[in-house]
Design a protein around this motif. Structure first.
Motif, PDB file in Angstrom:
ATOM      1  N   TYR A  12       0.898  -1.159   0.000  1.00  0.00           N
ATOM      2  CA  TYR A  12       0.000   0.000   0.000  1.00  0.00           C
ATOM      3  C   TYR A  12       0.934   1.205   0.000  1.00  0.00           C
ATOM      4  O   TYR A  12       1.548   1.491   1.033  1.00  0.00           O
ATOM      5  CB  TYR A  12      -0.891   0.010   1.237  1.00  0.00           C
ATOM      6  CG  TYR A  12      -1.939  -1.091   1.250  1.00  0.00           C
ATOM      7  CD1 TYR A  12      -3.083  -0.992   0.465  1.00  0.00           C
ATOM      8  CD2 TYR A  12      -1.780  -2.212   2.058  1.00  0.00           C
ATOM      9  CE1 TYR A  12      -4.045  -1.994   0.488  1.00  0.00           C
ATOM     10  CE2 TYR A  12      -2.737  -3.216   2.080  1.00  0.00           C
ATOM     11  CZ  TYR A  12      -3.875  -3.092   1.293  1.00  0.00           C
ATOM     12  OH  TYR A  12      -4.824  -4.081   1.312  1.00  0.00           O
ATOM     13  N   ALA A  17       2.611  -4.605   2.880  1.00  0.00           N
ATOM     14  CA  ALA A  17       1.626  -5.257   3.757  1.00  0.00           C
ATOM     15  C   ALA A  17       1.775  -6.776   3.713  1.00  0.00           C
ATOM     16  O   ALA A  17       1.531  -7.461   4.697  1.00  0.00           O
ATOM     17  CB  ALA A  17       0.215  -4.864   3.344  1.00  0.00           C
ATOM     18  N   ALA A  36      -4.058 -12.007  13.652  1.00  0.00           N
ATOM     19  CA  ALA A  36      -4.592 -10.832  14.345  1.00  0.00           C
ATOM     20  C   ALA A  36      -4.996  -9.760  13.341  1.00  0.00           C
ATOM     21  O   ALA A  36      -4.713  -9.866  12.144  1.00  0.00           O
ATOM     22  CB  ALA A  36      -3.534 -10.291  15.303  1.00  0.00           C
ATOM     23  N   ASN A  37      -5.633  -8.702  13.843  1.00  0.00           N
ATOM     24  CA  ASN A  37      -5.967  -7.540  13.010  1.00  0.00           C
ATOM     25  C   ASN A  37      -4.718  -7.022  12.330  1.00  0.00           C
ATOM     26  O   ASN A  37      -3.691  -6.861  12.981  1.00  0.00           O
ATOM     27  CB  ASN A  37      -6.509  -6.389  13.873  1.00  0.00           C
ATOM     28  CG  ASN A  37      -7.932  -6.624  14.300  1.00  0.00           C
ATOM     29  OD1 ASN A  37      -8.200  -6.773  15.474  1.00  0.00           O
ATOM     30  ND2 ASN A  37      -8.838  -6.684  13.359  1.00  0.00           N
ATOM     31  N   GLY A  38      -4.834  -6.758  11.049  1.00  0.00           N
ATOM     32  CA  GLY A  38      -3.718  -6.150  10.331  1.00  0.00           C
ATOM     33  C   GLY A  38      -2.640  -7.136   9.906  1.00  0.00           C
ATOM     34  O   GLY A  38      -1.622  -6.736   9.345  1.00  0.00           O
ATOM     35  N   ALA A  39      -2.845  -8.408  10.124  1.00  0.00           N
ATOM     36  CA  ALA A  39      -1.828  -9.407   9.761  1.00  0.00           C
ATOM     37  C   ALA A  39      -1.673  -9.542   8.245  1.00  0.00           C
ATOM     38  O   ALA A  39      -0.625  -9.955   7.753  1.00  0.00           O
ATOM     39  CB  ALA A  39      -2.182 -10.762  10.376  1.00  0.00           C
ATOM     40  N   GLY A  40      -2.743  -9.196   7.517  1.00  0.00           N
ATOM     41  CA  GLY A  40      -2.666  -9.253   6.051  1.00  0.00           C
ATOM     42  C   GLY A  40      -3.599 -10.281   5.428  1.00  0.00           C
ATOM     43  O   GLY A  40      -3.471 -10.606   4.245  1.00  0.00           O
ATOM     44  N   LYS A  41      -4.560 -10.766   6.193  1.00  0.00           N
ATOM     45  CA  LYS A  41      -5.464 -11.808   5.688  1.00  0.00           C
ATOM     46  C   LYS A  41      -6.332 -11.273   4.536  1.00  0.00           C
ATOM     47  O   LYS A  41      -6.413 -11.884   3.475  1.00  0.00           O
ATOM     48  CB  LYS A  41      -6.374 -12.312   6.828  1.00  0.00           C
ATOM     49  CG  LYS A  41      -5.615 -12.797   8.046  1.00  0.00           C
ATOM     50  CD  LYS A  41      -6.537 -13.278   9.148  1.00  0.00           C
ATOM     51  CE  LYS A  41      -7.473 -12.229   9.712  1.00  0.00           C
ATOM     52  NZ  LYS A  41      -6.808 -11.106  10.424  1.00  0.00           N
ATOM     53  N   THR A  42      -6.969 -10.135   4.800  1.00  0.00           N
ATOM     54  CA  THR A  42      -7.856  -9.568   3.778  1.00  0.00           C
ATOM     55  C   THR A  42      -7.070  -9.167   2.541  1.00  0.00           C
ATOM     56  O   THR A  42      -7.516  -9.395   1.407  1.00  0.00           O
ATOM     57  CB  THR A  42      -8.604  -8.339   4.354  1.00  0.00           C
ATOM     58  OG1 THR A  42      -9.420  -8.786   5.436  1.00  0.00           O
ATOM     59  CG2 THR A  42      -9.478  -7.673   3.309  1.00  0.00           C
ATOM     60  N   THR A  43      -5.898  -8.602   2.742  1.00  0.00           N
ATOM     61  CA  THR A  43      -5.084  -8.192   1.594  1.00  0.00           C
ATOM     62  C   THR A  43      -4.697  -9.406   0.755  1.00  0.00           C
ATOM     63  O   THR A  43      -4.721  -9.352  -0.479  1.00  0.00           O
ATOM     64  CB  THR A  43      -3.821  -7.436   2.079  1.00  0.00           C
ATOM     65  OG1 THR A  43      -4.237  -6.310   2.859  1.00  0.00           O
ATOM     66  CG2 THR A  43      -2.970  -6.967   0.917  1.00  0.00           C
ATOM     67  N   GLU A  84     -15.559  -9.090   2.391  1.00  0.00           N
ATOM     68  CA  GLU A  84     -15.795  -8.522   3.715  1.00  0.00           C
ATOM     69  C   GLU A  84     -16.726  -7.325   3.546  1.00  0.00           C
ATOM     70  O   GLU A  84     -16.608  -6.583   2.578  1.00  0.00           O
ATOM     71  CB  GLU A  84     -14.446  -8.062   4.285  1.00  0.00           C
ATOM     72  CG  GLU A  84     -14.493  -7.634   5.726  1.00  0.00           C
ATOM     73  CD  GLU A  84     -13.118  -7.186   6.237  1.00  0.00           C
ATOM     74  OE1 GLU A  84     -12.190  -7.024   5.426  1.00  0.00           O
ATOM     75  OE2 GLU A  84     -13.007  -7.005   7.450  1.00  0.00           O
ATOM     76  N   GLU A 159     -14.044 -13.144   6.356  1.00  0.00           N
ATOM     77  CA  GLU A 159     -14.688 -12.887   7.651  1.00  0.00           C
ATOM     78  C   GLU A 159     -16.201 -13.085   7.635  1.00  0.00           C
ATOM     79  O   GLU A 159     -16.948 -12.176   8.012  1.00  0.00           O
ATOM     80  CB  GLU A 159     -14.413 -11.437   8.095  1.00  0.00           C
ATOM     81  CG  GLU A 159     -12.950 -11.061   8.093  1.00  0.00           C
ATOM     82  CD  GLU A 159     -12.327 -11.116   9.473  1.00  0.00           C
ATOM     83  OE1 GLU A 159     -13.018 -11.577  10.404  1.00  0.00           O
ATOM     84  OE2 GLU A 159     -11.158 -10.755   9.598  1.00  0.00           O
ATOM     85  N   GLN A 191     -11.153 -14.030  11.698  1.00  0.00           N
ATOM     86  CA  GLN A 191     -10.646 -13.575  13.003  1.00  0.00           C
ATOM     87  C   GLN A 191     -11.008 -14.615  14.056  1.00  0.00           C
ATOM     88  O   GLN A 191     -10.318 -14.767  15.041  1.00  0.00           O
ATOM     89  CB  GLN A 191     -11.390 -12.296  13.423  1.00  0.00           C
ATOM     90  CG  GLN A 191     -11.072 -11.096  12.633  1.00  0.00           C
ATOM     91  CD  GLN A 191     -10.098 -10.218  13.374  1.00  0.00           C
ATOM     92  OE1 GLN A 191      -9.783 -10.453  14.530  1.00  0.00           O
ATOM     93  NE2 GLN A 191      -9.598  -9.226  12.683  1.00  0.00           N
TER      94      GLN A 191
END
Ligand code: ATP
Length: 234
Positions: A12, A17, A36-43, A84, A159, A191
C-alpha cells in the motif's frame, strides 16, 4: 492443486503489507487463514481475487497464471467471492441479488437458485425483500448465496462471521461445511480462529504480512503457541 499463491508481495504505497506469502489450496479442501488484526489476511484474499495488484510473486488458479487477470475475469474463471462487508446491492431484492451473481453465466441458472434457497431457507422466505433492509446475518447469507450462483470452483470468504451473534456464526459455519461437502473448495479468512480451525482441513497463521505457521487445522487447535495467541489460551 487448484489454487497456488507463490511468494506474493503486496504494497500500500511504500508500506509492504504482504511480505512473501505462499498458500496452497487443493481441490475439495477448506483452508483457512487466521491471524490478528492487520496481519494481512484480507489483503491476501483481495490479491487472489484481483482487487489488489501484487508487487511480485504469482497466483496460479486451475493451472493458469492469473496474477494480472482483472477481477471479473477471475470470477468467470471460477473464483467465487463473498467480500468482507458483504458487498450486496441494497436497493435490489434478494432474488435479483442472487441473479446478479450469475451474470457471467449463460443458460439456465434455476438449479443454482434452488440450491441457494435450499442452503439458506431464510433467503427463500425473503426473496422479494430489498437486500439493504436485511439483518447483518441475512446479508452475509445473501453474499455467500450470490457467490455460489456463479458455480465457483473455489469460494473465497472474507470474515463471514464478522459482526454476527454466536448462534448465527454457528449456522454460517455449518452452511460453509455443507457447501464444501457439495463439492466447492473453500478459502476462508477469519478472526474467529477457534471456529475456523474446527471447520477447516488446513490452516495458515499470518503475522504482520508473513506466514509463521501452517499445518492441519486440528494440529493447530492443539498447538500451545496458537492456543495462547489466537484461541484465548490456557
Ligand atoms: P483485519 O482482520 O483487521 O481486516 P487483516 O489481517 O485482514 O486484518 P489487512 O486488512 O490485510 O489485514 O491489512 C494488512 C496491513 O495493510 C495492515 O497493516 C493495514 O493497515 C494495511 N492496509 C490495509 N488496507 C490498506 C489501505 N487501503 N491503505 C493502506 N494500508 C492498508
Amino acid at each position: 492443486m487448484l489454487l497456488e499463491v507463490k511468494d506474493i508481495h503486496v504494497h500500500y504505497g511504500k508500506i509492504e503489507a504482504i511480505k512473501g506469502i505462499s498458500v496452497e489450496v487443493n481441490e475439495g479442501e477448506i483452508v483457512t487463514l487466521i491471524g490478528a488484526n492487520g496481519a494481512g489476511k484480507t489483503t491476501t484474499l483481495k490479491t487472489i481475487s484481483g482487487l489488489r495488484p501484487l508487487t511480485s510473486g504469482s497466483v496460479i488458479f486451475d493451472g493458469q497464471d492469473i496474477s494480472k487477470m482483472p477481477g471479473h475475469k477471475r470470477v468467470e474463471a471460477g473464483l467465487g467471492q463473498a467480500p468482507e462487508g458483504r458487498g450486496i446491492f441494497p436497493g435490489m431484492t434478494v432474488h435479483d441479488n442472487l441473479l446478479m451473481g450469475a451474470y457471467a453465466r449463460s443458460g439456465d441458472v434455476s438449479a443454482e437458485l434452488t440450491q441457494a434457497y435450499e442452503l439458506f431457507p431464510r433467503l427463500a422466505e425473503r426473496r422479494t425483500q430489498f437486500a439493504g433492509t436485511m439483518s447483518g446475518g441475512e446479508q452475509q447469507m445473501l453474499a455467500i448465496g450470490r457467490a455460489l450462483m456463479a458455480k465457483p470452483k473455489v469460494l473465497l470468504l472474507d470474515e463471514p462471521s464478522m459482526g454476527l451473534a454466536p448462534l448465527l456464526v454457528k449456522q454460517i459455519f455449518e452452511i460453509i461445511e455443507e457447501i464444501n461437502r457439495r463439492g466447492t473448495t473453500v478459502l476462508l479468512v477469519e478472526q474467529n480462529a477457534q471456529q475456523a480451525l474446527q471447520l477447516a482441513h488446513r490452516a495458515y497463521v499470518l503475522e504482520t504480512g508473513s506466514i509463521v505457521k501452517s499445518a492441519d487445522a486440528s494440529a493447530l487447535l492443539d498447538d500451545p503457541a496458537v492456543r495462547a495467541a489466537y484461541l484465548g489460551g490456557d
